[in-house]
Design a protein around this motif. Structure first.
Motif, PDB file in Angstrom:
ATOM      1  N   CYS A  45      11.733  -7.261   1.544  1.00  0.00           N
ATOM      2  CA  CYS A  45      11.094  -8.576   1.614  1.00  0.00           C
ATOM      3  C   CYS A  45       9.624  -8.303   1.911  1.00  0.00           C
ATOM      4  O   CYS A  45       9.254  -8.027   3.051  1.00  0.00           O
ATOM      5  N   ASN A  46       8.820  -8.347   0.876  1.00  0.00           N
ATOM      6  CA  ASN A  46       7.408  -7.962   0.971  1.00  0.00           C
ATOM      7  C   ASN A  46       6.506  -9.175   0.824  1.00  0.00           C
ATOM      8  O   ASN A  46       6.658  -9.955  -0.121  1.00  0.00           O
ATOM      9  N   GLU A  47       5.571  -9.326   1.756  1.00  0.00           N
ATOM     10  CA  GLU A  47       4.505 -10.316   1.610  1.00  0.00           C
ATOM     11  C   GLU A  47       3.311  -9.597   0.983  1.00  0.00           C
ATOM     12  O   GLU A  47       2.811  -8.619   1.540  1.00  0.00           O
ATOM     13  N   GLU A  48       2.874 -10.088  -0.160  1.00  0.00           N
ATOM     14  CA  GLU A  48       1.782  -9.456  -0.889  1.00  0.00           C
ATOM     15  C   GLU A  48       0.586 -10.392  -0.933  1.00  0.00           C
ATOM     16  O   GLU A  48       0.713 -11.576  -1.242  1.00  0.00           O
ATOM     17  N   ARG A  49      -0.587  -9.826  -0.627  1.00  0.00           N
ATOM     18  CA  ARG A  49      -1.841 -10.564  -0.739  1.00  0.00           C
ATOM     19  C   ARG A  49      -2.766  -9.773  -1.646  1.00  0.00           C
ATOM     20  O   ARG A  49      -3.130  -8.631  -1.326  1.00  0.00           O
ATOM     21  N   THR A 114      -1.228 -15.034  -2.803  1.00  0.00           N
ATOM     22  CA  THR A 114      -0.233 -14.627  -1.822  1.00  0.00           C
ATOM     23  C   THR A 114       1.145 -14.911  -2.404  1.00  0.00           C
ATOM     24  O   THR A 114       1.390 -16.029  -2.899  1.00  0.00           O
ATOM     25  N   PHE A 115       2.010 -13.916  -2.380  1.00  0.00           N
ATOM     26  CA  PHE A 115       3.377 -14.161  -2.834  1.00  0.00           C
ATOM     27  C   PHE A 115       4.361 -13.355  -2.004  1.00  0.00           C
ATOM     28  O   PHE A 115       4.017 -12.343  -1.393  1.00  0.00           O
ATOM     29  N   LEU A 116       5.577 -13.865  -1.959  1.00  0.00           N
ATOM     30  CA  LEU A 116       6.674 -13.200  -1.278  1.00  0.00           C
ATOM     31  C   LEU A 116       7.599 -12.646  -2.343  1.00  0.00           C
ATOM     32  O   LEU A 116       7.934 -13.337  -3.308  1.00  0.00           O
ATOM     33  N   GLN A 117       8.012 -11.382  -2.158  1.00  0.00           N
ATOM     34  CA  GLN A 117       8.896 -10.773  -3.133  1.00  0.00           C
ATOM     35  C   GLN A 117      10.087 -10.133  -2.426  1.00  0.00           C
ATOM     36  O   GLN A 117       9.918  -9.360  -1.485  1.00  0.00           O
ATOM     37  N   MET A 118      11.280 -10.501  -2.896  1.00  0.00           N
ATOM     38  CA  MET A 118      12.510  -9.975  -2.314  1.00  0.00           C
ATOM     39  C   MET A 118      13.287  -9.217  -3.373  1.00  0.00           C
ATOM     40  O   MET A 118      13.421  -9.672  -4.505  1.00  0.00           O
TER      41      MET A 118
END
Length: 218
Positions: A45-49, A114-118
């Protein structure tokens, strides 16, 4: 059982010089923690900016179900199966890597992204890769990932509103924005709760909030 994981405790990664700031909730790449390898089928579960012009150049994936939730900005996706899309805030994107696919993820816009990737492990390996985008997915609309034995529930709550946590073997609740009360804890943006054998649980919005609630069969 509920285990709360705070945003500030995520592993910091990415490449600041390249405009990439990544925050990992589970072991990932050089950030190895043998006690935090996965939660059921959830592998990452990565928060990417990403700053404007920044991104991840072509790289491979296989045997992974990857779900992306854009929080703000626009994400450009291109892959070796011929898909080319722009994913915007409120859109859900699902890449089933199956037997293998290569893709590019970039911020080709002028604003920060900004996106969240699971990442979830499939029940069975192999198959043909696919890519799906659900634009502007509505509140309370579930998105099924049968390949991983999972269901994602999108919840946008007004202050004081309640939502049931599914009675499931495992649930993963991620707060995208706002604040919620869950199991005697208050969670803010970027916080997550990992729940085992949930029964009769509710999340209560302390403020207006947006949640991603994963219902996991295993």
């Amino acid at each position: 059982m509920i285990s709360v994981h705070r945003s500030e405790d995520r592993y910091r990664g990415g490449d600041a010089a390249a405009g990439i700031d990544t925050r990992h909730a589970l072991s990932f790449g050089p950030f190895y923690d043998p006690d935090n390898l996965r939660f059921g089928p959830v592998l990452a579960c990565n928060e990417e900016r990403l700053a404007p012009g920044a991104g991840f150049e072509e790289h491979p994936h296989s045997h992974t179900e990857i779900v992306t939730w854009v929080v703000e900005g626009e994400l450009t996706h291109r892959d070796s199966a011929g898909h080319s899309t722009v994913v915007r805030a409120g859109d859900l994107a699902h890449l089933s890597a199956a037997s293998g696919v290569r893709h590019v993820e970039r911020n080709d816009g002028t604003d920060p992204l900004t996106f969240l990737q699971m990442w979830l492990a499939p029940l069975e390996p192999g198959g043909e890769p696919s890519y799906t985008v659900v634009p502007g997915i509505a509140d309370s609309t579930p998105y099924a990932l049968p390949a991983a034995g999972a269901m994602l529930h999108i919840r946008r709550l007004t202050g004081g509103e309640r939502t049931a946590v599914p009675d499931a073997v495992r649930c993963y609740v991620h707060v995208v924005r706002g604040r919620v009360a869950l199991g005697g804890e208050e969670l803010g943006p970027g916080d997550a709760a990992r729940i085992t054998d949930a029964a009769g649980l509710e999340a209560v919005a302390v403020t207006a909030a947006e949640l991603l609630v994963w219902e996991l069969a295993g």
